[in-house]
Write a protein that holds these residues in place. Structure first.
Motif, PDB file in Angstrom:
ATOM      1  N   ILE A  66      51.533  -5.299  27.873  1.00  0.00           N
ATOM      2  CA  ILE A  66      51.272  -6.337  28.878  1.00  0.00           C
ATOM      3  C   ILE A  66      52.222  -7.527  28.747  1.00  0.00           C
ATOM      4  N   SER A  67      52.257  -8.333  29.772  1.00  0.00           N
ATOM      5  CA  SER A  67      52.858  -9.655  29.681  1.00  0.00           C
ATOM      6  C   SER A  67      51.914 -10.637  30.363  1.00  0.00           C
ATOM      7  N   CYS A  68      51.373 -11.555  29.587  1.00  0.00           N
ATOM      8  CA  CYS A  68      50.493 -12.570  30.171  1.00  0.00           C
ATOM      9  C   CYS A  68      51.308 -13.555  31.003  1.00  0.00           C
ATOM     10  N   LYS A  69      52.616 -13.571  30.760  1.00  0.00           N
ATOM     11  CA  LYS A  69      53.494 -14.489  31.499  1.00  0.00           C
ATOM     12  C   LYS A  69      53.740 -13.956  32.919  1.00  0.00           C
ATOM     13  N   THR A  70      54.112 -12.675  33.024  1.00  0.00           N
ATOM     14  CA  THR A  70      54.461 -12.119  34.342  1.00  0.00           C
ATOM     15  C   THR A  70      53.297 -11.354  34.969  1.00  0.00           C
ATOM     16  N   GLY A  71      52.287 -11.029  34.161  1.00  0.00           N
ATOM     17  CA  GLY A  71      51.147 -10.259  34.680  1.00  0.00           C
ATOM     18  C   GLY A  71      51.354  -8.748  34.591  1.00  0.00           C
ATOM     19  N   GLU A  72      52.537  -8.319  34.160  1.00  0.00           N
ATOM     20  CA  GLU A  72      52.838  -6.882  34.083  1.00  0.00           C
ATOM     21  C   GLU A  72      51.854  -6.160  33.147  1.00  0.00           C
ATOM     22  N   GLY A  73      51.358  -5.034  33.603  1.00  0.00           N
ATOM     23  CA  GLY A  73      50.510  -4.183  32.761  1.00  0.00           C
ATOM     24  C   GLY A  73      49.059  -4.612  32.651  1.00  0.00           C
ATOM     25  N   LEU A  74      48.727  -5.809  33.142  1.00  0.00           N
ATOM     26  CA  LEU A  74      47.360  -6.305  32.942  1.00  0.00           C
ATOM     27  C   LEU A  74      46.329  -5.509  33.745  1.00  0.00           C
ATOM     28  N   ASP A  75      46.766  -4.881  34.854  1.00  0.00           N
ATOM     29  CA  ASP A  75      45.810  -4.114  35.668  1.00  0.00           C
ATOM     30  C   ASP A  75      45.140  -3.004  34.848  1.00  0.00           C
ATOM     31  N   LYS A  76      45.912  -2.402  33.918  1.00  0.00           N
ATOM     32  CA  LYS A  76      45.332  -1.320  33.094  1.00  0.00           C
ATOM     33  C   LYS A  76      44.286  -1.869  32.128  1.00  0.00           C
ATOM     34  N   TRP A  77      44.515  -3.063  31.625  1.00  0.00           N
ATOM     35  CA  TRP A  77      43.535  -3.741  30.759  1.00  0.00           C
ATOM     36  C   TRP A  77      42.269  -4.055  31.549  1.00  0.00           C
ATOM     37  N   TYR A  78      42.419  -4.531  32.783  1.00  0.00           N
ATOM     38  CA  TYR A  78      41.232  -4.830  33.602  1.00  0.00           C
ATOM     39  C   TYR A  78      40.457  -3.553  33.895  1.00  0.00           C
ATOM     40  N   GLN A  79      41.201  -2.458  34.110  1.00  0.00           N
ATOM     41  CA  GLN A  79      40.525  -1.169  34.366  1.00  0.00           C
ATOM     42  C   GLN A  79      39.714  -0.747  33.148  1.00  0.00           C
ATOM     43  N   TRP A  80      40.297  -0.942  31.965  1.00  0.00           N
ATOM     44  CA  TRP A  80      39.568  -0.593  30.733  1.00  0.00           C
ATOM     45  C   TRP A  80      38.288  -1.418  30.643  1.00  0.00           C
ATOM     46  N   LEU A  81      38.437  -2.742  30.893  1.00  0.00           N
ATOM     47  CA  LEU A  81      37.274  -3.643  30.828  1.00  0.00           C
ATOM     48  C   LEU A  81      36.204  -3.199  31.808  1.00  0.00           C
ATOM     49  N   ASP A  82      36.634  -2.855  33.006  1.00  0.00           N
ATOM     50  CA  ASP A  82      35.720  -2.444  34.068  1.00  0.00           C
ATOM     51  C   ASP A  82      34.937  -1.194  33.648  1.00  0.00           C
ATOM     52  N   GLY A  83      35.589  -0.324  32.911  1.00  0.00           N
ATOM     53  CA  GLY A  83      34.957   0.922  32.486  1.00  0.00           C
ATOM     54  C   GLY A  83      33.928   0.723  31.370  1.00  0.00           C
ATOM     55  N   GLN A  84      33.883  -0.448  30.774  1.00  0.00           N
ATOM     56  CA  GLN A  84      33.004  -0.667  29.615  1.00  0.00           C
ATOM     57  C   GLN A  84      31.612  -1.128  30.001  1.00  0.00           C
ATOM     58  N   SER A  85      31.513  -1.903  31.107  1.00  0.00           N
ATOM     59  CA  SER A  85      30.189  -2.483  31.390  1.00  0.00           C
ATOM     60  C   SER A  85      29.493  -1.796  32.556  1.00  0.00           C
TER      61      SER A  85
END
Lengths: 213, 111
Positions: free
Chosen positions: A194-213
């Protein structure tokens, strides 16, 4: 005279962590223990994550720092409930600190609680807080050899976020080696670049989070 | 860096024993510390000496047994040493840690 003891030194903490866990389960709350070095991007990740999901997920944050309320102010500005813990020198959060912080949050109105641990690559891995998942963030500038030098956190974590991938062209970090070294310690690690600066790759992290709850 | 908290936990457990057995002096405490715990023994001893001043633990010796990391490959059953959990025999990565994560008080010698 010899006295047999045979006790886990961290037993007291583990008992409190289990009590925390019972509370989390009662409230159907998913809890993440977010760990990483100072400057790896823990608070930046939180800021990005809050902006992306706060309309879908009721989210709260516990901020652990040795001192100052800087991080809590950054989170508060994003509009989610936040509690700051100042450890006053201690290099990690423990079950008891979390227990007290919980009193200051309305847990019934939260779905997700992210605990940002004190910036440190060693100690937080040793102290359970009752979390559902340990998420570790490392930045490319820290170097690809860190898993070999600090194995415990990599071994204990469920997810590894490799942050600052936008800097890869300018530094000597070999990201494939970093991933290989991490998986050699824990083959179950879910790794996201990921890059918190550009936002690159963060969508996959959000998908993981979404799958947990 | 976490040696201070670990030491506080050790002292609490030993203090419980002191109360239960009405102990006046602790001579030594035997600990098992796994390599994965990343404990610096000299730092542990330093913290212990400071925190036990004026207690029945003052002057007690910490005998720290260092436990190396050992794993067992779930796929082929081979044993391996160290923190790179890739089986040298079959290349399997599903390795269970069988020792090296210990952090325990074993026993203590008292008067």
């Amino acid at each position: 005279m010899e006295i047999k003891v045979v006790k886990n030194i961290l037993e007291a903490n583990e008992r409190i962590a289990q009590e925390n866990r019972r509370i989390f389960q009662e409230k159907a709350l998913f809890v993440i223990n977010l760990m990483g070095s100072p400057g790896a991007g823990k608070t930046s990740l939180l800021e990005q994550t809050i902006s992306a999901i706060k309309n879908q997920v009721r989210m709260g944050v516990i901020e652990g720092d040795i001192q100052s309320t800087r991080d809590a102010e950054r989170i508060k500005a994003k509009g989610v409930p936040v509690v700051q813990i100042n450890t006053g020198g201690a290099c990690h959060l423990d079950g008891n600190m979390i227990r007290h912080a919980l009193d200051k949050l309305d847990l019934s109105n939260l779905d997700l609680l992210i605990v940002e641990n004190v910036g440190n690559l060693v100690c937080p891995a040793e102290f359970k807080i009752g979390e559902d998942a340990k998420v570790m963030i490392i930045s490319t500038t820290e170097g690809d050899d860190k898993p070999l030098k600090y194995p415990l956190m990599f071994r204990e974590s469920n997810v590894l976020l490799i942050n600052k991938i936008d800097l890869l062209p300018y530094i000597d970090c070999d990201i494939e080696k970093l991933k290989e070294n991490s998986l050699g310690i824990n083959h179950r690690l879910r790794i996201f670049e990921i890059s918190c600066k550009t936002g690159e790759g963060l969508d996959k992290w959000y998908q993981w989070l979404d799958g947990q709850s | 860096m976490h040696e201070l908290s670990i030491t506080q936990n050790i002292i609490e457990i030993v203090q419980d024993q002191i109360d239960i057995h009405a102990i006046s002096k602790v001579i030594s405490i035997r600990l098992k510390v796994g390599e994965l715990a990343m404990i610096e023994p000299s730092s542990l001893i330093f913290c212990f000496d400071i925190l036990t001043n004026g207690t029945p633990m003052e002057g007690a010796r910490l005998e720290i047994e260092h436990v190396p990391i050992r794993g067992r490959c779930v796929d082929c059953g081979d044993f391996l040493v160290g923190s790179v959990f890739i089986c040298p025999e079959c290349g399997g990565r599903d390795v269970e840690v069988i020792s090296g994560s210990e952090l325990a008080i074993i026993d203590m010698e008292v008067e």
